[in-house]
Motif scaffolding. Structure first.
Motif, PDB file in Angstrom:
ATOM      1  N   ALA A   1       0.259  -0.776  -0.115  1.00 22.12           N
ATOM      2  CA  ALA A   1      -0.176   0.023   0.043  1.00 22.12           C
ATOM      3  C   ALA A   1       0.788   1.254   0.131  1.00 22.12           C
ATOM      4  O   ALA A   1       1.454   1.483   0.753  1.00 22.12           O
ATOM      5  N   GLN A   2       0.950   2.536  -0.707  1.00 23.08           N
ATOM      6  CA  GLN A   2       1.766   2.766  -1.040  1.00 23.08           C
ATOM      7  C   GLN A   2       0.337   4.135  -1.671  1.00 23.08           C
ATOM      8  O   GLN A   2      -0.644   4.823  -2.133  1.00 23.08           O
ATOM      9  N   ALA A   3       1.571   5.615  -1.151  1.00 27.16           N
ATOM     10  CA  ALA A   3       0.408   6.815  -1.062  1.00 27.16           C
ATOM     11  C   ALA A   3       1.005   8.434  -1.788  1.00 27.16           C
ATOM     12  O   ALA A   3       1.907   7.967  -1.271  1.00 27.16           O
ATOM     13  N   ARG A   4       0.510   8.436  -2.797  1.00 28.47           N
ATOM     14  CA  ARG A   4       1.437   9.889  -2.948  1.00 28.47           C
ATOM     15  C   ARG A   4       1.642  11.449  -2.059  1.00 28.47           C
ATOM     16  O   ARG A   4       0.695  11.203  -1.061  1.00 28.47           O
TER      17      ARG A   4
ATOM     18  N   ASP B   1       1.666  14.207  -2.236  1.00 27.09           N
ATOM     19  CA  ASP B   1       1.437  15.452  -2.769  1.00 27.09           C
ATOM     20  C   ASP B   1      -0.739  15.332  -3.036  1.00 27.09           C
ATOM     21  O   ASP B   1      -1.192  14.562  -3.640  1.00 27.09           O
ATOM     22  N   ARG B   2      -1.253  16.128  -2.432  1.00 25.75           N
ATOM     23  CA  ARG B   2      -3.191  16.131  -2.639  1.00 25.75           C
ATOM     24  C   ARG B   2      -3.243  16.188  -4.398  1.00 25.75           C
ATOM     25  O   ARG B   2      -2.887  17.243  -5.168  1.00 25.75           O
ATOM     26  N   SER B   3      -4.277  15.474  -4.792  1.00 26.16           N
ATOM     27  CA  SER B   3      -4.556  15.063  -5.466  1.00 26.16           C
ATOM     28  C   SER B   3      -5.190  16.695  -6.109  1.00 26.16           C
ATOM     29  O   SER B   3      -6.097  16.920  -5.111  1.00 26.16           O
ATOM     30  N   THR B   4      -6.392  16.904  -7.636  1.00 24.42           N
ATOM     31  CA  THR B   4      -6.586  18.152  -8.130  1.00 24.42           C
ATOM     32  C   THR B   4      -8.073  17.523  -7.877  1.00 24.42           C
ATOM     33  O   THR B   4      -8.960  18.601  -8.020  1.00 24.42           O
ATOM     34  N   LEU B   5      -8.483  15.584  -7.468  1.00 27.63           N
ATOM     35  CA  LEU B   5      -9.608  15.289  -7.956  1.00 27.63           C
ATOM     36  C   LEU B   5     -10.178  15.989  -7.728  1.00 27.63           C
ATOM     37  O   LEU B   5      -9.862  15.671  -6.428  1.00 27.63           O
ATOM     38  N   ASP B   6     -11.659  15.156  -7.002  1.00 27.05           N
ATOM     39  CA  ASP B   6     -12.658  15.363  -6.301  1.00 27.05           C
ATOM     40  C   ASP B   6     -13.460  14.632  -5.971  1.00 27.05           C
ATOM     41  O   ASP B   6     -14.468  14.751  -5.117  1.00 27.05           O
ATOM     42  N   PHE B   7     -12.807  13.217  -6.111  1.00 27.48           N
ATOM     43  CA  PHE B   7     -13.319  11.938  -5.399  1.00 27.48           C
ATOM     44  C   PHE B   7     -11.533  11.171  -5.051  1.00 27.48           C
ATOM     45  O   PHE B   7     -10.650  11.910  -4.918  1.00 27.48           O
ATOM     46  N   LEU B   8     -12.204  10.417  -4.048  1.00 29.45           N
ATOM     47  CA  LEU B   8     -10.402   9.541  -3.637  1.00 29.45           C
ATOM     48  C   LEU B   8     -10.237   8.854  -5.080  1.00 29.45           C
ATOM     49  O   LEU B   8     -10.879   7.781  -5.554  1.00 29.45           O
ATOM     50  N   PRO B   9      -9.046   8.847  -5.383  1.00 27.23           N
ATOM     51  CA  PRO B   9      -8.071   8.174  -5.970  1.00 27.23           C
ATOM     52  C   PRO B   9      -7.753   7.218  -5.773  1.00 27.23           C
ATOM     53  O   PRO B   9      -6.515   7.114  -6.051  1.00 27.23           O
ATOM     54  N   LEU B  10      -8.334   6.196  -5.468  1.00 24.40           N
ATOM     55  CA  LEU B  10      -7.685   4.953  -4.610  1.00 24.40           C
ATOM     56  C   LEU B  10      -8.132   3.862  -6.354  1.00 24.40           C
ATOM     57  O   LEU B  10      -8.891   3.801  -6.981  1.00 24.40           O
ATOM     58  N   THR B  11      -7.023   3.076  -6.360  1.00 25.41           N
ATOM     59  CA  THR B  11      -7.036   2.133  -7.515  1.00 25.41           C
ATOM     60  C   THR B  11      -6.156   0.909  -6.571  1.00 25.41           C
ATOM     61  O   THR B  11      -5.290   0.860  -5.507  1.00 25.41           O
TER      62      THR B  11
ATOM     63  N   GLY C   1     -12.997  13.619   2.730  1.00 25.60           N
ATOM     64  CA  GLY C   1     -11.569  14.566   2.424  1.00 25.60           C
ATOM     65  C   GLY C   1     -10.027  13.959   2.112  1.00 25.60           C
ATOM     66  O   GLY C   1      -9.841  14.905   1.540  1.00 25.60           O
ATOM     67  N   TYR C   2     -10.213  12.901   2.147  1.00 21.23           N
ATOM     68  CA  TYR C   2      -9.168  12.166   1.566  1.00 21.23           C
ATOM     69  C   TYR C   2      -8.481  12.416   0.858  1.00 21.23           C
ATOM     70  O   TYR C   2      -9.534  11.591  -0.460  1.00 21.23           O
ATOM     71  N   ARG C   3      -8.275  12.741  -0.377  1.00 19.11           N
ATOM     72  CA  ARG C   3      -7.521  12.588  -1.548  1.00 19.11           C
ATOM     73  C   ARG C   3      -6.183  12.706  -2.452  1.00 19.11           C
ATOM     74  O   ARG C   3      -5.635  12.953  -3.624  1.00 19.11           O
ATOM     75  N   GLN C   4      -6.012  12.368  -1.111  1.00 17.49           N
ATOM     76  CA  GLN C   4      -4.174  11.723  -2.218  1.00 17.49           C
ATOM     77  C   GLN C   4      -4.022  10.412  -2.650  1.00 17.49           C
ATOM     78  O   GLN C   4      -4.772   9.573  -1.939  1.00 17.49           O
ATOM     79  N   GLU C   5      -3.849  10.153  -4.022  1.00 20.41           N
ATOM     80  CA  GLU C   5      -3.850   9.207  -4.543  1.00 20.41           C
ATOM     81  C   GLU C   5      -2.838   8.428  -3.951  1.00 20.41           C
ATOM     82  O   GLU C   5      -1.778   8.364  -3.792  1.00 20.41           O
ATOM     83  N   THR C   6      -3.918   7.082  -3.881  1.00 19.33           N
ATOM     84  CA  THR C   6      -3.254   5.782  -3.177  1.00 19.33           C
ATOM     85  C   THR C   6      -3.540   4.202  -4.227  1.00 19.33           C
ATOM     86  O   THR C   6      -4.691   4.153  -5.206  1.00 19.33           O
ATOM     87  N   GLN C   7      -2.609   3.959  -3.786  1.00 20.98           N
ATOM     88  CA  GLN C   7      -2.492   2.471  -4.719  1.00 20.98           C
ATOM     89  C   GLN C   7      -2.194   1.020  -3.812  1.00 20.98           C
ATOM     90  O   GLN C   7      -1.267   0.950  -3.350  1.00 20.98           O
ATOM     91  N   VAL C   8      -3.157   0.107  -3.942  1.00 18.47           N
ATOM     92  CA  VAL C   8      -2.184  -1.280  -3.363  1.00 18.47           C
ATOM     93  C   VAL C   8      -2.697  -2.198  -4.316  1.00 18.47           C
ATOM     94  O   VAL C   8      -3.680  -2.381  -5.231  1.00 18.47           O
ATOM     95  N   ILE C   9      -1.656  -3.186  -4.157  1.00 20.27           N
ATOM     96  CA  ILE C   9      -1.537  -4.065  -5.125  1.00 20.27           C
ATOM     97  C   ILE C   9      -1.076  -5.592  -4.313  1.00 20.27           C
ATOM     98  O   ILE C   9       0.003  -5.888  -3.546  1.00 20.27           O
ATOM     99  N   ILE C  10      -1.684  -6.470  -4.981  1.00 21.64           N
ATOM    100  CA  ILE C  10      -1.554  -7.954  -4.784  1.00 21.64           C
ATOM    101  C   ILE C  10      -1.174  -8.640  -5.995  1.00 21.64           C
ATOM    102  O   ILE C  10      -1.249  -8.256  -6.745  1.00 21.64           O
TER     103      ILE C  10
END
Length: 721
Positions: free
Chosen positions: A43-46, A48-58, A104-113
């Motif tokens: 699990a890793q997060a950027r 910098d805060r994303s400018t998107l208005d939704f949670l950028p989770l992948t 309100g959390y908007r950091q781009e976050t990625q979980v890789i399995i």
């Protein structure tokens, strides 16, 4: 950090989670082992805060073929885009972890399995969410877990946690449940028509059994967890505006606008009301700061709209289109709208419309499976298509989205439970759900349209299946369960609960809960209300097509099946496949199994029948005492060879041709002559002796040919060393 391993028992087997050994540069990393299935989850997060208005989770679920000792079957012999199983596995994890990120959390976050090892008995799909929960819990990423995920089977009436692949083949249900310490968050199930009570019992059982895993991750977090980083959420300027806008909206006719029956009209009326209110606050959109002010006002109006809709539902039992909580939208159905399809149907419920199409094919059309399971092919395909025009939008069209894969899989599980076995109905079946209009519950409409198209094609389903999407609006102890929800109600509600089944029970279920505190009593009430709706929908379907058609659709291809002696398969194939190519040139596809099962597939029924006759002739076995109308194919000084049927000759000795002595065979018979003969002997080499039946008893029978030792040419000398 020194590597640490944590273990617990789950379903009678050890589950171990290790951290501090692999992938140490990432924020959160664990390896998880269950049996010989091993996963690496990161699990890793950027920063910098994303400018998107939704949670950028992948969430990515990476299957590695080395995990089962295989080389990928692609042209380049390496893993490519994720397959359907990987996409569905990723969705299970995403649906479990996404609701627990802070507002309100908007950091781009990625979980890789990444699946490193798979024993093909302990499925990695329910282990990935546990690994993700552990990785996020010990990372510095703000997250409200831990969670856990388990699979439940039911074998001989007993619930089983995480059944193995072998056990699952004997289970009446395949239920995946994810939850926190206090609440169930997500449920997905396929079942062989089980009762609603059995499902609720399984969900309760799963939630109890996952508590040990949650405790294990809590221990990990306490011992090796990092401090969560601070994030900055944009100030919500709309909050202070809500009370004032609510009063203006209500006096301006918000209630009447929201109760407009049609989606487009409702949207137009509410938008006109919103824009009018915004114009009062921001007369000139070009002023400095006007854009921010307009955005805040729009967000405030959306909150007011949601509050008013929820109030109408809870206090007045009124919904956006004027229905009460238990009413199903109007339904109309048309069967066989497509003249050339094998089976087709249009199912429309309110403003949701799906065209279902069934196509029947041969074993050559089955989907080849190249993933980490032991399966090699799938003979039932269901594809769900959701084009942008179905919602009146313009979007880029590409490949199938993860949402389409997930919705299609739910419909597939619902219908698969009632399909005949391949032995009963030897066709590969493809169902396509084309969503033409969507205002909520399009996956459930796909179940209905797909079922009707299968029945129209003449597929002998064990029972019709229907589906309905249920919702929930809950404020404290006050709640109301909604039947057949709209898209708007899905967005504003607290639960999305899709239930599919027959009149007898449930065949598939999917539940996503957005709030805590959904009790088993509420689940039971929702399932009971869904059953009422399902029976209503099944009744509407039965008015149009009460049962599968007695005959296959006239446009559907025919399959003729027969069984031959496995020792005679070579006669059907022929040297180098010559014989089977000649048979297929007659207008058919032919499959031959090792056990002698033969299937002939042709769009032309007469061609299939002609091929069947040929194959029966090629594999027909001669029997002692049977009579045949034969043809002389060769003469010799000692007799005539008579063809009894394709591939089988017998010998009519010169002494068995006439009561009188015959000097030359040609005095009695010539090549091409037809005559009736009877088998009087079959020797140990399969050689057949014949007689003319009218002479039997009038002439002396010929002595049977003696068996030869060592084959046709007598005993062979010992091999020279």
């Amino acid at each position: 950090m020194i590597a640490k391993t944590y273990t617990t028992m789950l379903g009678g087997r050890e589950l171990s989670i290790e951290t501090g050994k692999l992938a140490k540069l990432v924020s959160g990393s664990v390896t998880l082992r269950y049996g010989d299935t091993l996963l690496l989850v990161t699990a890793q997060a950027r920063e910098d805060r994303s400018t998107l208005d939704f949670l950028p989770l992948t969430v990515e679920f990476e299957e590695r073929h080395y995990a089962v000792g295989k080389i990928p079957g692609s042209f380049h012999r390496r893993e490519g885009r994720p397959g359907e199983k990987a996409i569905l596995s990723a969705r299970i994890t995403d649906r479990q972890i996404r609701p627990l990120f802070p507002k309100g959390y908007r950091q781009e976050t990625q979980v890789i399995i990444t699946v490193l090892s798979a024993d093909q008995q302990n499925a990695p799909d329910v282990l990935g969410p546990i690994g993700a929960s552990a990785a996020l819990s010990i990372s510095d990423i703000p997250w409200g877990g831990p969670t856990a995920c388990v699979r439940v089977g039911q074998i001989d009436g007993e619930y089983v946690i995480n059944p193995t692949a072998d056990q699952l083949t004997r289970s009446s249900m395949d239920l995946v449940v994810a939850g926190t310490r206090d609440a169930v968050m997500m449920v997905e199930a396929g079942a062989q028509t089980v009762s609603e009570e059995a499902l609720v019992g399984a969900i309760e059982f799963a939630h109890r059994e996952m508590q040990g895993v949650i405790s294990l991750i809590e221990t990990m977090r306490a011992e090796v967890g990092q401090e969560k980083f601070n994030f900055v959420a944009d100030g919500d300027l709309s909050v202070d505006l809500v009370p004032e806008l609510a009063e203006k909206a209500r006096t301006g006719g918000l209630r009447d606008a929201l109760l407009t029956v049609k989606k487009k009209d409702r949207s137009s009326r509410t938008k006109a009301l919103r824009d009018g209110i915004i114009a009062e606050y921001v007369p000139d959109a070009a002023d400095e700061g006007a854009a921010e002010r307009i955005t805040a006002l729009k967000n405030a109006f959306n909150k007011v709209e949601k509050q008013e809709l929820r109030r109408l539902i809870l206090e007045d039992d009124l919904r956006a289109d004027g229905r009460n909580s238990k009413t199903v939208r109007p339904i109309w159905i048309e069967v066989r709208p497509l003249p050339q399809a094998h089976g087709s149907a249009i199912f429309t419920r309110g403003e949701t419309q799906v065209l279902g199409i069934t196509t029947l094919g041969t074993e050559r059309d089955e989907l080849l499976v190249d993933d980490l399971t032991a399966e090699t092919g799938d003979k039932f395909l269901l594809h769900y298509n959701f084009p942008p025009y179905s919602t009146g939008e313009v979007k880029r069209m590409g490949g199938q989205s993860r949402r389409e894969v997930g919705h299609g899989n739910l419909a597939k599980r619902a219908i698969r439970a009632v399909l005949p076995s391949f032995e009963e109905f030897p066709y590969v079946i493809r169902v396509v759900g084309e969503v033409l209009e969507s205002n909520g519950s399009s996956s459930m409409a796909t179940v209905c349209a797909g079922t009707l198209s299968l029945m129209d094609a003449g597929v002998p389903l064990r029972a019709p299946v229907a589906g309905v999407a249920m919702g929930l609006v809950m404020e404290g102890e006050n709640y109301r369960i909604l039947t057949d929800i709209l898209g708007l109600e899905d967005a504003l509600g607290d639960m999305d609960f899709k239930v599919c089944g027959t009149a007898e029970g449930v065949t598939a279920l999917q539940m996503d809960i957005k709030v805590g505190g959904i009790t088993p009593a509420i689940m039971r009430e929702a399932l009971a209300q869904a059953r009422e709706a399902r029976l209503h929908i099944l009744g509407k379907m039965a008015e149009v097509l009460p049962a599968p058609r007695a005959e296959l659709s006239p446009t559907a291809p025919r399959i003729v099946s027969l069984k031959i002696n496995p020792e005679l398969i070579g006669k059907v194939i022929g040297p180098g496949g010559k014989q089977i190519r000649e048979l297929e040139a007659m207008g058919a596809q032919i499959t031959v199994e090792e056990d002698g099962s033969v299937r002939i597939f042709s769009a032309d029924g007469s061609a299939a029948e002609a091929v069947r006759v040929r194959i029966e002739g090629l594999t027909r076995a001669a029997k002692l005492g049977e009579e045949y109308e034969g043809t002389v194919v060769k003469t010799a000084p000692f007799g005539a060879f008579v063809n009894l049927f394709p591939g089988q000759d017998g010998m009519l000795h010169i002494s068995q041709m006439s009561e009188e002595r015959v000097s030359a065979v040609e005095d009695v018979l010539n090549v091409g002559d037809k005559l009736r003969v009877k088998i009087v002997n079959i020797d140990d080499r399969g050689k057949i002796d014949l007689i003319r039946p009218e002479l039997e008893g009038k002439i002396a029978p010929r002595e049977p040919r003696p068996a030869r030792a060592g084959g046709d040419r007598g005993p062979r000398p010992a091999r020279r060393e």
